[in-house]
Design an enzyme around this catalytic site. Sequence first.
Site, PDB file in Angstrom:
ATOM      1  N   THR A  14       9.666 -35.497  64.295  1.00 21.30           N
ATOM      2  CA  THR A  14      10.583 -35.563  63.149  1.00 21.30           C
ATOM      3  C   THR A  14      11.360 -34.258  62.955  1.00 21.30           C
ATOM      4  N   GLN A  16      13.630 -30.659  64.199  1.00 24.11           N
ATOM      5  CA  GLN A  16      14.914 -30.437  64.892  1.00 24.11           C
ATOM      6  C   GLN A  16      14.773 -30.648  66.413  1.00 24.11           C
ATOM      7  N   ASP A  17      13.853 -29.919  67.035  1.00 30.95           N
ATOM      8  CA  ASP A  17      13.746 -29.969  68.497  1.00 30.95           C
ATOM      9  C   ASP A  17      13.204 -31.320  68.962  1.00 30.95           C
ATOM     10  N   ASP A  60      -2.311 -36.317  63.565  1.00 29.47           N
ATOM     11  CA  ASP A  60      -2.085 -34.981  63.023  1.00 29.47           C
ATOM     12  C   ASP A  60      -2.613 -33.959  64.032  1.00 29.47           C
ATOM     13  N   LEU A  82       5.667 -29.589  70.155  1.00 24.06           N
ATOM     14  CA  LEU A  82       6.658 -28.961  69.271  1.00 24.06           C
ATOM     15  C   LEU A  82       6.207 -28.951  67.817  1.00 24.06           C
ATOM     16  N   ALA A  84       4.460 -28.034  64.425  1.00 22.84           N
ATOM     17  CA  ALA A  84       3.956 -26.763  63.877  1.00 22.84           C
ATOM     18  C   ALA A  84       4.364 -26.641  62.413  1.00 22.84           C
ATOM     19  N   SER A  86       6.401 -24.325  60.847  1.00 23.81           N
ATOM     20  CA  SER A  86       7.332 -23.469  61.599  1.00 23.81           C
ATOM     21  C   SER A  86       8.124 -22.501  60.720  1.00 23.81           C
ATOM     22  N   THR A 129       7.272 -18.545  70.665  1.00 22.57           N
ATOM     23  CA  THR A 129       8.405 -18.087  69.846  1.00 22.57           C
ATOM     24  C   THR A 129       8.640 -16.579  69.921  1.00 22.57           C
ATOM     25  N   GLU A 131       9.075 -14.877  67.453  1.00 23.72           N
ATOM     26  CA  GLU A 131       8.362 -14.275  66.315  1.00 23.72           C
ATOM     27  C   GLU A 131       7.056 -13.615  66.765  1.00 23.72           C
ATOM     28  N   TYR A 157       2.638 -16.943  60.688  1.00 25.10           N
ATOM     29  CA  TYR A 157       3.220 -17.853  61.684  1.00 25.10           C
ATOM     30  C   TYR A 157       3.210 -17.211  63.070  1.00 25.10           C
ATOM     31  N   LYS A 161       1.110 -18.465  66.321  1.00 22.18           N
ATOM     32  CA  LYS A 161       1.809 -18.813  67.571  1.00 22.18           C
ATOM     33  C   LYS A 161       1.273 -17.998  68.750  1.00 22.18           C
TER      34      LYS A 161
HETATM   35  P1  NAP Z   1      10.679 -28.114  62.673  1.00 19.87           P
HETATM   36  O1  NAP Z   1      12.030 -28.720  62.555  1.00 19.87           O
HETATM   37  O2  NAP Z   1      10.116 -27.352  61.521  1.00 19.87           O
HETATM   38  O3  NAP Z   1       9.640 -29.292  63.058  1.00 19.87           O
HETATM   39  C1  NAP Z   1       8.264 -29.090  62.977  1.00 19.87           C
HETATM   40  C2  NAP Z   1       7.588 -30.417  63.298  1.00 19.87           C
HETATM   41  O4  NAP Z   1       6.172 -30.240  63.240  1.00 19.87           O
HETATM   42  C3  NAP Z   1       7.921 -31.544  62.322  1.00 19.87           C
HETATM   43  O5  NAP Z   1       8.120 -32.735  63.046  1.00 19.87           O
HETATM   44  C4  NAP Z   1       6.660 -31.652  61.487  1.00 19.87           C
HETATM   45  O6  NAP Z   1       6.411 -32.942  60.961  1.00 19.87           O
HETATM   46  C5  NAP Z   1       5.607 -31.334  62.546  1.00 19.87           C
HETATM   47  N1  NAP Z   1       4.311 -31.008  61.961  1.00 19.87           N
HETATM   48  C6  NAP Z   1       4.042 -30.108  60.982  1.00 19.87           C
HETATM   49  N2  NAP Z   1       2.734 -30.115  60.684  1.00 19.87           N
HETATM   50  C7  NAP Z   1       2.156 -31.035  61.492  1.00 19.87           C
HETATM   51  C8  NAP Z   1       0.823 -31.511  61.648  1.00 19.87           C
HETATM   52  N3  NAP Z   1      -0.182 -31.046  60.911  1.00 19.87           N
HETATM   53  N4  NAP Z   1       0.590 -32.483  62.564  1.00 19.87           N
HETATM   54  C9  NAP Z   1       1.610 -32.978  63.320  1.00 19.87           C
HETATM   55  N5  NAP Z   1       2.889 -32.577  63.210  1.00 19.87           N
HETATM   56  C10 NAP Z   1       3.151 -31.618  62.299  1.00 19.87           C
HETATM   57  O7  NAP Z   1      10.615 -27.148  63.940  1.00 19.87           O
HETATM   58  P2  NAP Z   1      11.664 -27.003  65.158  1.00 19.87           P
HETATM   59  O8  NAP Z   1      12.731 -26.053  64.761  1.00 19.87           O
HETATM   60  O9  NAP Z   1      12.006 -28.346  65.668  1.00 19.87           O
HETATM   61  O10 NAP Z   1      10.758 -26.229  66.215  1.00 19.87           O
HETATM   62  C11 NAP Z   1       9.971 -26.932  67.176  1.00 19.87           C
HETATM   63  C12 NAP Z   1       8.833 -26.030  67.642  1.00 19.87           C
HETATM   64  O11 NAP Z   1       9.372 -24.859  68.251  1.00 19.87           O
HETATM   65  C13 NAP Z   1       7.916 -25.523  66.531  1.00 19.87           C
HETATM   66  O12 NAP Z   1       6.623 -25.398  67.084  1.00 19.87           O
HETATM   67  C14 NAP Z   1       8.467 -24.146  66.202  1.00 19.87           C
HETATM   68  O13 NAP Z   1       7.456 -23.341  65.659  1.00 19.87           O
HETATM   69  C15 NAP Z   1       8.910 -23.685  67.575  1.00 19.87           C
HETATM   70  N6  NAP Z   1      10.042 -22.757  67.621  1.00 19.87           N
HETATM   71  C16 NAP Z   1      11.190 -23.023  66.961  1.00 19.87           C
HETATM   72  C17 NAP Z   1      12.274 -22.152  67.070  1.00 19.87           C
HETATM   73  C18 NAP Z   1      13.582 -22.441  66.389  1.00 19.87           C
HETATM   74  O14 NAP Z   1      14.408 -21.526  66.285  1.00 19.87           O
HETATM   75  N7  NAP Z   1      13.852 -23.670  65.976  1.00 19.87           N
HETATM   76  C19 NAP Z   1      12.161 -21.013  67.879  1.00 19.87           C
HETATM   77  C20 NAP Z   1      10.964 -20.775  68.563  1.00 19.87           C
HETATM   78  C21 NAP Z   1       9.905 -21.673  68.445  1.00 19.87           C
HETATM   79  P3  NAP Z   1       6.790 -33.375  59.437  1.00 19.87           P
HETATM   80  O15 NAP Z   1       8.163 -33.947  59.499  1.00 19.87           O
HETATM   81  O16 NAP Z   1       5.760 -34.391  59.134  1.00 19.87           O
HETATM   82  O17 NAP Z   1       6.695 -32.131  58.599  1.00 19.87           O
HETATM   83  O1  F7E Z   2      15.143 -16.757  58.719  1.00 20.67           O
HETATM   84  C1  F7E Z   2      16.406 -14.251  56.423  1.00 20.67           C
HETATM   85  C2  F7E Z   2      14.934 -14.256  56.754  1.00 20.67           C
HETATM   86  O2  F7E Z   2      13.873 -18.823  58.158  1.00 20.67           O
HETATM   87  C3  F7E Z   2      16.036 -15.949  59.450  1.00 20.67           C
HETATM   88  C4  F7E Z   2      11.908 -20.456  62.822  1.00 20.67           C
HETATM   89  O3  F7E Z   2      12.498 -21.521  63.535  1.00 20.67           O
HETATM   90  O4  F7E Z   2      13.060 -18.833  64.156  1.00 20.67           O
HETATM   91  C5  F7E Z   2      12.856 -19.278  62.828  1.00 20.67           C
HETATM   92  O5  F7E Z   2      12.287 -18.242  62.055  1.00 20.67           O
HETATM   93  C6  F7E Z   2      16.269 -14.656  58.712  1.00 20.67           C
HETATM   94  C7  F7E Z   2      15.000 -13.942  58.245  1.00 20.67           C
HETATM   95  O6  F7E Z   2      14.274 -18.172  60.581  1.00 20.67           O
HETATM   96  C8  F7E Z   2      16.985 -16.392  53.554  1.00 20.67           C
HETATM   97  O7  F7E Z   2      14.224 -13.287  55.986  1.00 20.67           O
HETATM   98  C9  F7E Z   2      17.536 -14.386  54.175  1.00 20.67           C
HETATM   99  O8  F7E Z   2      15.172 -12.572  58.438  1.00 20.67           O
HETATM  100  O9  F7E Z   2      16.131 -19.033  59.249  1.00 20.67           O
HETATM  101  P1  F7E Z   2      14.869 -18.285  59.113  1.00 20.67           P
HETATM  102  P2  F7E Z   2      13.176 -17.208  61.212  1.00 20.67           P
HETATM  103  O10 F7E Z   2      12.290 -16.597  60.196  1.00 20.67           O
HETATM  104  O11 F7E Z   2      13.901 -16.279  62.135  1.00 20.67           O
HETATM  105  C10 F7E Z   2      11.872 -18.404  64.846  1.00 20.67           C
HETATM  106  C11 F7E Z   2      12.261 -17.991  66.243  1.00 20.67           C
HETATM  107  C12 F7E Z   2      10.796 -19.407  64.790  1.00 20.67           C
HETATM  108  O12 F7E Z   2       9.982 -19.522  65.709  1.00 20.67           O
HETATM  109  C13 F7E Z   2      10.581 -20.095  63.474  1.00 20.67           C
HETATM  110  O13 F7E Z   2       9.841 -21.296  63.653  1.00 20.67           O
HETATM  111  O14 F7E Z   2      17.002 -14.957  57.517  1.00 20.67           O
HETATM  112  N1  F7E Z   2      16.781 -14.932  55.166  1.00 20.67           N
HETATM  113  N2  F7E Z   2      17.676 -15.270  53.176  1.00 20.67           N
HETATM  114  C14 F7E Z   2      16.423 -16.182  54.809  1.00 20.67           C
HETATM  115  N3  F7E Z   2      15.689 -17.103  55.458  1.00 20.67           N
HETATM  116  C15 F7E Z   2      15.525 -18.303  54.843  1.00 20.67           C
HETATM  117  N4  F7E Z   2      14.804 -19.271  55.472  1.00 20.67           N
HETATM  118  N5  F7E Z   2      16.043 -18.561  53.594  1.00 20.67           N
HETATM  119  C16 F7E Z   2      16.788 -17.629  52.906  1.00 20.67           C
HETATM  120  O15 F7E Z   2      17.246 -17.891  51.797  1.00 20.67           O
END
Ligand code: NAP
Ligand code: F7E
Length: 335
Positions: A14, A16-17, A60, A82, A84, A86, A129, A131, A157, A161
């Site tokens: 559900t 983004q990825d 889950d 995927l 988490a 997140s 990630t 992070e 987080y 990870k």
């Molecule tokens: P996302 O949009 O937050 O999606 C997270 C997914 O995890 C959702 O489908 C959520 O389901 C599911 N989930 C949460 N808790 C769960 C549980 N207890 N059991 C089963 N599923 C669960 O994240 P994303 O941006 O697509 O990222 C995909 C993966 O890549 C994540 O692991 C994230 O940490 C990692 N990642 C993301 C980025 C990025 O920039 N997007 C970068 C590096 C790594 P619900 O809809 O039920 O909440």
């Molecule tokens: O924050 C700042 C915040 O929540 C980016 C996840 O996908 O990428 C993501 O993590 C920056 C940070 O992403 C707001 O403090 C300011 O410096 O969009 P973000 P993130 O923390 O970089 C990594 C790679 C992952 O793995 C994670 O799953 O933006 N910021 N003002 C804010 N951030 C949010 N969310 N909301 C604000 O209002």
Amino acid sequence: MSESPKSALVTGITGQDGCHIAELLHEKGYEVHGLIRGQNNPRKAAVEAEFPFVNLIEGDLTDPAALMRAMDIANPDEVYNLGAISHVGYSFKNPTLTADVTGKGVLNVLEAVRATGRAESTKVYQASTSEMFGGLDYNRPGAGYNEDSLFHPRSPYGVAKLYGHWIAKNYRESYGMFVSCGILFNHEGERRGKEFVTRKITDAVARIHLGLQDHIELGDLWPKRDWGYAGDYVRGMWQMLQHDTADDFVLATGETHSIEEFLQLAFAEIGIDDWRPYVKQNPAFMRPAEVDILLGDPTKAEKVLGWERKVDFPGLVKLMVAHDLEQQRAGLPSA
Ligand code: NAP
Ligand code: F7E
């Protein structure tokens, strides 16, 4: 004789990825299964409507028995883990849940593969990630983090990870399992959750343009991120599992931009040069520890996998604002 289609199980279907990879795998002829949690998941209907070809399996990441059941139903050639917790900010408020889902959930997936007798036949992608790095790479100043950089996570987080990353590598080394870790830098797009800063901004910009809101509240504006497009990054995940050996790969753009730069470009899309009057800072969106700057070096993925990106930073902002303008004009809900 035609071969039977490959099967893939996607956790986090559900998210983004999950949505992007479901689309990609379907285009490539895979049978796609998606793990969905909760007895009445609010996103289920949307996934069923957009991806009718996905077989949703209830389960889950914290429930080993549910994961073993999912393996038996999907009988996957490839698992994309995927799922988490997140959101970095949320992880500070829910650190134990984050450890259970984002950290131990990885172990549960790997054990489910092994316990159901699939250690030799099923390939696993682990969503690691940037992070895990946590700031500037002082060992290679200006060059960006690569696969050999040191880890120093700055949030629950990131720490969870890092456990997932190392247990994935451990199963690769201990049991010879094909487990590849993609160390992905931020990737965004039209499917990004509105709790993340890029989509929060583009959604607000669209609403400000249409007179539906007059300002946006954000936390710190100086942090810098290496922002790419999610569609490009899920292609890289798939490429990692098609490679002949399991390995770790950084996916990134090699550019870093501040939130202020993102605001500048996003507001310019609606003809506003000075975004400052529309942005208020709210400490509620600040974190106990911040990652100041992230910059990645994707050279290995480019050379070894032939990975390439199609969307650049201005193109990313443009497509997100255009999408949100269209969505707001159609009267679709903002959150
Ligand atoms: P996302 O949009 O937050 O999606 C997270 C997914 O995890 C959702 O489908 C959520 O389901 C599911 N989930 C949460 N808790 C769960 C549980 N207890 N059991 C089963 N599923 C669960 O994240 P994303 O941006 O697509 O990222 C995909 C993966 O890549 C994540 O692991 C994230 O940490 C990692 N990642 C993301 C980025 C990025 O920039 N997007 C970068 C590096 C790594 P619900 O809809 O039920 O909440
Ligand atoms: O924050 C700042 C915040 O929540 C980016 C996840 O996908 O990428 C993501 O993590 C920056 C940070 O992403 C707001 O403090 C300011 O410096 O969009 P973000 P993130 O923390 O970089 C990594 C790679 C992952 O793995 C994670 O799953 O933006 N910021 N003002 C804010 N951030 C949010 N969310 N909301 C604000 O209002």
